[in-house]
Design a protein around this motif. Structure first.
Motif, PDB file in Angstrom:
ATOM      1  N   SER A  85       0.818  -1.203   0.000  1.00 53.71           N
ATOM      2  CA  SER A  85       0.000   0.000   0.000  1.00 53.71           C
ATOM      3  C   SER A  85       0.856   1.258   0.000  1.00 53.71           C
ATOM      4  CB  SER A  85      -0.909  -0.005   1.233  1.00 53.71           C
ATOM      5  OG  SER A  85      -1.540   1.240   1.382  1.00 53.71           O
ATOM      6  N   THR A  86       1.861   1.269   0.840  1.00 52.51           N
ATOM      7  CA  THR A  86       2.706   2.457   0.949  1.00 52.51           C
ATOM      8  C   THR A  86       3.436   2.739  -0.356  1.00 52.51           C
ATOM      9  OG1 THR A  86       2.970   2.079   3.310  1.00 52.51           O
ATOM     10  CG2 THR A  86       4.581   3.533   2.260  1.00 52.51           C
ATOM     11  N   ALA A 129       0.324  -6.032  -7.796  1.00 49.65           N
ATOM     12  CA  ALA A 129       1.566  -6.801  -7.946  1.00 49.65           C
ATOM     13  C   ALA A 129       2.260  -7.021  -6.606  1.00 49.65           C
ATOM     14  CB  ALA A 129       2.509  -6.097  -8.916  1.00 49.65           C
ATOM     15  N   LEU A 130       2.426  -5.963  -5.822  1.00 52.47           N
ATOM     16  CA  LEU A 130       3.154  -6.084  -4.560  1.00 52.47           C
ATOM     17  C   LEU A 130       2.367  -6.820  -3.477  1.00 52.47           C
ATOM     18  CD1 LEU A 130       4.902  -2.601  -4.291  1.00 52.47           C
ATOM     19  CD2 LEU A 130       5.884  -4.777  -5.036  1.00 52.47           C
ATOM     20  N   ALA A 131       1.049  -6.732  -3.528  1.00 50.62           N
ATOM     21  CA  ALA A 131       0.219  -7.398  -2.515  1.00 50.62           C
ATOM     22  C   ALA A 131      -0.045  -8.862  -2.861  1.00 50.62           C
ATOM     23  CB  ALA A 131      -1.098  -6.653  -2.341  1.00 50.62           C
ATOM     24  N   PHE A 133      -1.920 -10.036  -5.394  1.00 51.79           N
ATOM     25  CA  PHE A 133      -3.213 -10.293  -6.011  1.00 51.79           C
ATOM     26  C   PHE A 133      -3.011 -10.535  -7.506  1.00 51.79           C
ATOM     27  CE2 PHE A 133      -4.667  -7.827  -2.281  1.00 51.79           C
ATOM     28  CZ  PHE A 133      -5.564  -8.752  -1.768  1.00 51.79           C
ATOM     29  N   PRO A 134      -3.901 -11.278  -8.124  1.00 47.62           N
ATOM     30  CA  PRO A 134      -3.743 -11.529  -9.567  1.00 47.62           C
ATOM     31  C   PRO A 134      -3.936 -10.252 -10.388  1.00 47.62           C
ATOM     32  CG  PRO A 134      -5.854 -12.380  -8.789  1.00 47.62           C
ATOM     33  CD  PRO A 134      -5.088 -11.921  -7.580  1.00 47.62           C
ATOM     34  N   ILE A 135      -3.123 -10.116 -11.407  1.00 52.06           N
ATOM     35  CA  ILE A 135      -3.281  -9.001 -12.337  1.00 52.06           C
ATOM     36  C   ILE A 135      -3.939  -9.576 -13.583  1.00 52.06           C
ATOM     37  CG2 ILE A 135      -2.089  -7.256 -13.718  1.00 52.06           C
ATOM     38  CD1 ILE A 135       0.074  -7.209 -11.559  1.00 52.06           C
ATOM     39  N   THR A 136      -5.252  -9.428 -13.616  1.00 50.64           N
ATOM     40  CA  THR A 136      -6.052  -9.952 -14.722  1.00 50.64           C
ATOM     41  C   THR A 136      -6.918  -8.828 -15.271  1.00 50.64           C
ATOM     42  OG1 THR A 136      -7.932 -10.557 -13.320  1.00 50.64           O
ATOM     43  CG2 THR A 136      -6.183 -12.230 -13.586  1.00 50.64           C
ATOM     44  N   THR A 137      -7.533  -9.072 -16.379  1.00 55.33           N
ATOM     45  CA  THR A 137      -8.455  -8.092 -16.950  1.00 55.33           C
ATOM     46  C   THR A 137      -9.563  -7.776 -15.961  1.00 55.33           C
ATOM     47  OG1 THR A 137      -7.989  -8.934 -19.149  1.00 55.33           O
ATOM     48  CG2 THR A 137      -9.985  -7.625 -18.905  1.00 55.33           C
ATOM     49  N   GLN A 138     -10.039  -8.810 -15.253  1.00 58.10           N
ATOM     50  CA  GLN A 138     -11.132  -8.612 -14.305  1.00 58.10           C
ATOM     51  C   GLN A 138     -10.709  -7.771 -13.100  1.00 58.10           C
ATOM     52  OE1 GLN A 138     -10.276 -11.699 -15.541  1.00 58.10           O
ATOM     53  NE2 GLN A 138     -11.941 -11.736 -17.046  1.00 58.10           N
ATOM     54  N   THR A 139      -9.525  -8.060 -12.524  1.00 62.41           N
ATOM     55  CA  THR A 139      -9.120  -7.313 -11.329  1.00 62.41           C
ATOM     56  C   THR A 139      -8.647  -5.901 -11.668  1.00 62.41           C
ATOM     57  OG1 THR A 139      -6.883  -8.266 -11.366  1.00 62.41           O
ATOM     58  CG2 THR A 139      -8.526  -9.353  -9.955  1.00 62.41           C
ATOM     59  N   VAL A 140      -7.905  -5.750 -12.738  1.00 61.06           N
ATOM     60  CA  VAL A 140      -7.466  -4.406 -13.142  1.00 61.06           C
ATOM     61  C   VAL A 140      -8.683  -3.581 -13.547  1.00 61.06           C
ATOM     62  CG1 VAL A 140      -6.155  -3.081 -14.848  1.00 61.06           C
ATOM     63  CG2 VAL A 140      -5.124  -5.094 -13.763  1.00 61.06           C
ATOM     64  N   GLY A 141      -9.567  -4.180 -14.328  1.00 60.91           N
ATOM     65  CA  GLY A 141     -10.780  -3.473 -14.744  1.00 60.91           C
ATOM     66  C   GLY A 141     -11.633  -3.067 -13.561  1.00 60.91           C
ATOM     67  N   GLY A 142     -11.813  -3.969 -12.613  1.00 63.83           N
ATOM     68  CA  GLY A 142     -12.605  -3.664 -11.423  1.00 63.83           C
ATOM     69  C   GLY A 142     -11.988  -2.558 -10.590  1.00 63.83           C
TER      70      GLY A 142
END
Length: 177
Positions: A85-86, A129-131, A133-142
């Motif tokens: 986050s930081t 990326a740092l946390a 979590f998956p970097i997908t079309t769905q997560t980036v889009g959301g």
């Protein structure tokens, strides 16, 4: 620091901590339309917008103090997300400042919208990326929809309408009243 600056800074720090706490507590949540986002996305988007208020009312140095305070409080409530986050907020805020500050003289709404979009893109990719979590079309889009639409575009639109009503440029009749 004046009262408005203190209020903006407190709201900014609260939004950072809320974003991380919600994400730690609920993880990835569906947002509809086949998209998903971290549960704290809307609070993170609000933080991007509140950053501009902190700069306006207290100065840029208080933005970074707010990130530091948000990081310290996040470490207490969500240690796993504190670093991600930081880093994401610092990078997003550096870009946000680079966009917001020169545009601010041409109007708040334009500056807040442009800087919010720029900050949201950086914050999304770095945080995911740092946390871990998956970097997908769905997560980036959301993430982008949540941060840009609900936490940047909507408040800017509301402020613009309120300003027009106060100036008398919009009649009660045209608003359906």
């Amino acid at each position: 620091m004046n009262l408005r600056g203190a209020i903006a800074l407190t709201a900014y720090i609260t939004a950072i901590v809320a974003a991380n706490w919600l994400t730690t507590r609920y993880g990835i949540v569906p947002t509809g339309f086949g998209l998903a986002t971290t549960a704290g996305t809307y609070a993170a988007g609000a933080a991007l917008l509140l950053r501009d208020a902190v700069q306006d009312y207290a100065g840029t140095h208080w933005v970074f103090a707010g990130i530091g305070a948000g990081a310290a409080l996040t470490a207490l409530t969500s240690p796993a997300l504190a670093i991600a986050s930081t880093v994401a907020f610092v990078l997003a805020e550096l870009l946000d400042t680079a966009v917001y500050t020169p545009l601010r003289e041409r109007g708040w709404a334009r500056a807040a919208l442009a800087s919010g979009i720029a900050g949201a893109v950086v914050d999304t990719y770095v945080f995911l990326a740092l946390a871990g979590f998956p970097i997908t079309t769905q997560t980036v889009g959301g993430q982008l929809v949540g941060k840009m639409l609900w936490a940047t575009a909507l408040p800017v639109a509301v402020v613009l309408v309120v300003r027009q009503v106060r100036r008398g440029h919009v009649s009660r009749h045209s608003l359906g009243a």
